[in-house]
Design a protein around this motif. Sequence first.
Motif, PDB file in Angstrom:
ATOM      1  N   ARG A  51      56.796  -0.220 -16.709  1.00  9.55           N
ATOM      2  CA  ARG A  51      57.952  -1.072 -16.909  1.00  9.55           C
ATOM      3  C   ARG A  51      57.033  -2.431 -17.502  1.00  9.55           C
ATOM      4  O   ARG A  51      57.992  -3.085 -17.908  1.00  9.55           O
ATOM      5  CB  ARG A  51      58.776  -1.341 -15.686  1.00  9.55           C
ATOM      6  N   ALA A  52      56.044  -2.445 -17.752  1.00  8.08           N
ATOM      7  CA  ALA A  52      55.393  -3.444 -18.205  1.00  8.08           C
ATOM      8  C   ALA A  52      55.486  -3.617 -19.709  1.00  8.08           C
ATOM      9  O   ALA A  52      55.524  -2.816 -20.375  1.00  8.08           O
ATOM     10  CB  ALA A  52      53.878  -3.105 -17.763  1.00  8.08           C
ATOM     11  N   ILE A  53      55.199  -5.001 -20.139  1.00  8.66           N
ATOM     12  CA  ILE A  53      55.151  -5.278 -21.384  1.00  8.66           C
ATOM     13  C   ILE A  53      53.774  -5.955 -21.653  1.00  8.66           C
ATOM     14  O   ILE A  53      53.559  -5.992 -22.974  1.00  8.66           O
ATOM     15  CB  ILE A  53      56.314  -6.511 -21.837  1.00  8.66           C
ATOM     16  N   ASN A  54      53.079  -6.159 -20.617  1.00 13.46           N
ATOM     17  CA  ASN A  54      51.649  -6.639 -20.860  1.00 13.46           C
ATOM     18  C   ASN A  54      50.886  -6.504 -19.648  1.00 13.46           C
ATOM     19  O   ASN A  54      51.512  -6.645 -18.618  1.00 13.46           O
ATOM     20  CB  ASN A  54      51.670  -8.166 -21.482  1.00 13.46           C
ATOM     21  N   VAL A  55      49.599  -6.392 -20.062  1.00 17.51           N
ATOM     22  CA  VAL A  55      48.791  -6.286 -18.522  1.00 17.51           C
ATOM     23  C   VAL A  55      47.555  -7.113 -18.881  1.00 17.51           C
ATOM     24  O   VAL A  55      46.956  -7.503 -19.951  1.00 17.51           O
ATOM     25  CB  VAL A  55      48.274  -4.949 -18.308  1.00 17.51           C
ATOM     26  N   LYS A  56      46.962  -7.728 -17.703  1.00 19.23           N
ATOM     27  CA  LYS A  56      45.652  -8.707 -17.733  1.00 19.23           C
ATOM     28  C   LYS A  56      44.940  -8.136 -16.487  1.00 19.23           C
ATOM     29  O   LYS A  56      45.219  -8.104 -15.439  1.00 19.23           O
ATOM     30  CB  LYS A  56      46.072 -10.123 -17.498  1.00 19.23           C
ATOM     31  N   CYS A  57      43.605  -7.871 -17.053  1.00 16.59           N
ATOM     32  CA  CYS A  57      42.527  -7.462 -15.993  1.00 16.59           C
ATOM     33  C   CYS A  57      41.952  -8.695 -15.329  1.00 16.59           C
ATOM     34  O   CYS A  57      41.365  -9.681 -16.162  1.00 16.59           O
ATOM     35  CB  CYS A  57      41.575  -6.810 -16.482  1.00 16.59           C
ATOM     36  N   THR A  58      42.244  -8.893 -13.944  1.00 14.67           N
ATOM     37  CA  THR A  58      42.058 -10.339 -13.350  1.00 14.67           C
ATOM     38  C   THR A  58      40.580  -9.993 -12.467  1.00 14.67           C
ATOM     39  O   THR A  58      40.179 -11.078 -12.300  1.00 14.67           O
ATOM     40  CB  THR A  58      42.998 -10.788 -12.208  1.00 14.67           C
ATOM     41  N   LYS A  59      40.430  -8.658 -12.146  1.00  9.85           N
ATOM     42  CA  LYS A  59      39.068  -8.715 -11.387  1.00  9.85           C
ATOM     43  C   LYS A  59      38.412  -7.352 -11.287  1.00  9.85           C
ATOM     44  O   LYS A  59      39.423  -6.479 -11.480  1.00  9.85           O
ATOM     45  CB  LYS A  59      39.300  -9.095  -9.866  1.00  9.85           C
ATOM     46  N   ALA A  60      37.259  -7.257 -11.386  1.00 10.36           N
ATOM     47  CA  ALA A  60      36.634  -5.888 -11.253  1.00 10.36           C
ATOM     48  C   ALA A  60      35.344  -5.772 -10.098  1.00 10.36           C
ATOM     49  O   ALA A  60      34.592  -6.860 -10.122  1.00 10.36           O
ATOM     50  CB  ALA A  60      35.993  -5.219 -12.611  1.00 10.36           C
ATOM     51  N   GLU A  61      35.609  -4.963  -9.417  1.00 16.54           N
ATOM     52  CA  GLU A  61      34.601  -4.811  -8.279  1.00 16.54           C
ATOM     53  C   GLU A  61      34.098  -3.479  -8.291  1.00 16.54           C
ATOM     54  O   GLU A  61      34.551  -2.411  -8.684  1.00 16.54           O
ATOM     55  CB  GLU A  61      35.182  -5.351  -7.130  1.00 16.54           C
ATOM     56  N   ILE A  62      32.698  -3.608  -7.884  1.00 13.54           N
ATOM     57  CA  ILE A  62      31.917  -2.414  -7.762  1.00 13.54           C
ATOM     58  C   ILE A  62      32.128  -1.468  -6.388  1.00 13.54           C
ATOM     59  O   ILE A  62      31.972  -2.252  -5.276  1.00 13.54           O
ATOM     60  CB  ILE A  62      30.350  -2.489  -7.857  1.00 13.54           C
ATOM     61  N   ILE A  63      32.656  -0.424  -6.239  1.00 18.11           N
ATOM     62  CA  ILE A  63      32.903   0.178  -4.846  1.00 18.11           C
ATOM     63  C   ILE A  63      31.487   0.992  -4.624  1.00 18.11           C
ATOM     64  O   ILE A  63      31.247   0.645  -3.459  1.00 18.11           O
ATOM     65  CB  ILE A  63      34.077   1.378  -5.098  1.00 18.11           C
ATOM     66  N   TRP A  64      30.971   1.607  -5.561  1.00 19.83           N
ATOM     67  CA  TRP A  64      29.884   2.531  -4.885  1.00 19.83           C
ATOM     68  C   TRP A  64      29.284   3.021  -6.261  1.00 19.83           C
ATOM     69  O   TRP A  64      29.930   3.076  -7.194  1.00 19.83           O
ATOM     70  CB  TRP A  64      30.247   3.671  -3.987  1.00 19.83           C
ATOM     71  N   VAL A  65      28.107   3.408  -6.205  1.00 16.81           N
ATOM     72  CA  VAL A  65      27.259   4.261  -7.425  1.00 16.81           C
ATOM     73  C   VAL A  65      26.601   5.448  -6.821  1.00 16.81           C
ATOM     74  O   VAL A  65      25.809   5.306  -5.907  1.00 16.81           O
ATOM     75  CB  VAL A  65      26.333   3.264  -8.051  1.00 16.81           C
ATOM     76  N   PHE A  66      27.033   6.543  -7.096  1.00 15.56           N
ATOM     77  CA  PHE A  66      26.490   7.762  -6.751  1.00 15.56           C
ATOM     78  C   PHE A  66      25.607   8.244  -7.587  1.00 15.56           C
ATOM     79  O   PHE A  66      25.586   8.219  -8.626  1.00 15.56           O
ATOM     80  CB  PHE A  66      27.695   8.792  -6.588  1.00 15.56           C
ATOM     81  N   SER A  67      24.379   8.622  -6.960  1.00 18.02           N
ATOM     82  CA  SER A  67      23.252   9.084  -7.853  1.00 18.02           C
ATOM     83  C   SER A  67      22.804  10.482  -7.587  1.00 18.02           C
ATOM     84  O   SER A  67      23.097  10.822  -6.489  1.00 18.02           O
ATOM     85  CB  SER A  67      22.029   7.891  -7.944  1.00 18.02           C
ATOM     86  N   ASP A  68      22.257  11.179  -8.635  1.00 17.18           N
ATOM     87  CA  ASP A  68      21.445  12.461  -8.396  1.00 17.18           C
ATOM     88  C   ASP A  68      20.310  12.462  -9.339  1.00 17.18           C
ATOM     89  O   ASP A  68      20.432  12.078 -10.385  1.00 17.18           O
ATOM     90  CB  ASP A  68      22.339  13.648  -8.703  1.00 17.18           C
ATOM     91  N   ILE A  69      19.308  13.078  -8.683  1.00 21.80           N
ATOM     92  CA  ILE A  69      17.988  13.139  -9.408  1.00 21.80           C
ATOM     93  C   ILE A  69      17.456  14.469  -9.703  1.00 21.80           C
ATOM     94  O   ILE A  69      17.517  15.382  -8.911  1.00 21.80           O
ATOM     95  CB  ILE A  69      16.870  12.516  -8.611  1.00 21.80           C
ATOM     96  N   GLU A  70      16.980  14.749 -10.908  1.00 27.40           N
ATOM     97  CA  GLU A  70      16.590  15.979 -11.363  1.00 27.40           C
ATOM     98  C   GLU A  70      15.192  15.978 -12.139  1.00 27.40           C
ATOM     99  O   GLU A  70      15.169  14.887 -12.923  1.00 27.40           O
ATOM    100  CB  GLU A  70      17.537  16.820 -12.033  1.00 27.40           C
ATOM    101  N   ALA A  71      14.285  16.634 -11.733  1.00 30.31           N
ATOM    102  CA  ALA A  71      12.838  16.782 -12.568  1.00 30.31           C
ATOM    103  C   ALA A  71      13.176  17.121 -14.060  1.00 30.31           C
ATOM    104  O   ALA A  71      14.143  17.948 -14.338  1.00 30.31           O
ATOM    105  CB  ALA A  71      11.953  17.630 -11.818  1.00 30.31           C
ATOM    106  N   VAL A  72      12.493  16.321 -14.846  1.00 28.34           N
ATOM    107  CA  VAL A  72      12.497  16.424 -16.349  1.00 28.34           C
ATOM    108  C   VAL A  72      11.817  17.707 -16.741  1.00 28.34           C
ATOM    109  O   VAL A  72      10.489  17.716 -16.459  1.00 28.34           O
ATOM    110  CB  VAL A  72      12.484  15.303 -17.343  1.00 28.34           C
ATOM    111  N   PRO A  73      12.310  19.026 -17.304  1.00 25.69           N
ATOM    112  CA  PRO A  73      11.294  19.966 -17.640  1.00 25.69           C
ATOM    113  C   PRO A  73      10.272  19.640 -18.578  1.00 25.69           C
ATOM    114  O   PRO A  73      10.530  18.995 -19.633  1.00 25.69           O
ATOM    115  CB  PRO A  73      12.461  20.932 -18.074  1.00 25.69           C
TER     116      PRO A  73
END
Length: 280
Positions: A51-73
């Motif tokens: 139902r919106a006519i406009n939006v504004k981003c007021t805040k952004a937060e980091i929840i988590w960063v998931f990582s995965d490591i693989e050897a480079v061939p």
Amino acid sequence: MSEKCCTPENGSFREAVCIHTDKVYDSCRDKDCLENIRVYLTACGQDVVDRAINVKCTKAEIIWVFSDIEAVPFNRGFYSVDLKYFFKITLAVFTGLSRPTEVEGLATFNKKVILFGSEGNAKVFASKYKQDAFDPQMWRKTNMPNAVVEVVDPITLGAKLVDVNKNNCCCDDDFDLASIPDSVSRVFDDSLILGGEQKRVFVSIGIFSIIRLERRVMLLIPAYDFCVPQKECIGATDDNPCDLFDRISFPVDEFFPPERGDFECNDGGNVSGGNGCGCG
């Protein structure tokens, strides 16, 4: 090993000791501008956005960063680090002349870097007890380096509202909300939804991050002495509350906001490109 040694630069130390610590083998820093990434909303939030006519981003937060490591061939000692960032986005949604409604949603970002992490064939196990710690998928990777990501909360750059029907928007339809970890989903008060929406929100944010690869190693270092705290602990007492209040300094800065030069001095230089600030 334990005899007293002396170096001209550092003075005398008591002994050389062996410690077990994390050594950084490689690191990089990055500045990412994420433009028009989709925000996945809860059912209640999506109803407001439709139902919106406009939006504004007021805040952004980091929840988590998931990582995965693989050897480079064919590139010994190098590893590809796959990262998935999860952001909690807070939006101010305007539906009319009344005050905006605040809604929250999820945004994600994938990133890959290649860093040097050296080689190690020894599998590493520790005696620390962790309930359900054994992971059949990870037991072969105990000799891998550890990926560490440091990131500050993003800078909000903009937001836009897109009508799905008018713009034939079909992007991100292959995104699977079921793949979101429970630890991330529990951050929101309601379950996130995908599909059936009339309008979608896209935000642009900027993030600064440092990524490094570490390995647990044993290092020989000089030891000067044990670290004995010099400051006495101040515990809670049954003193008169006014006596405690009397020991608190007057908050001058709260009544007299600092000048621009004070910020530049605290930052170590003039952010406007000058020759530095003249504080002593």
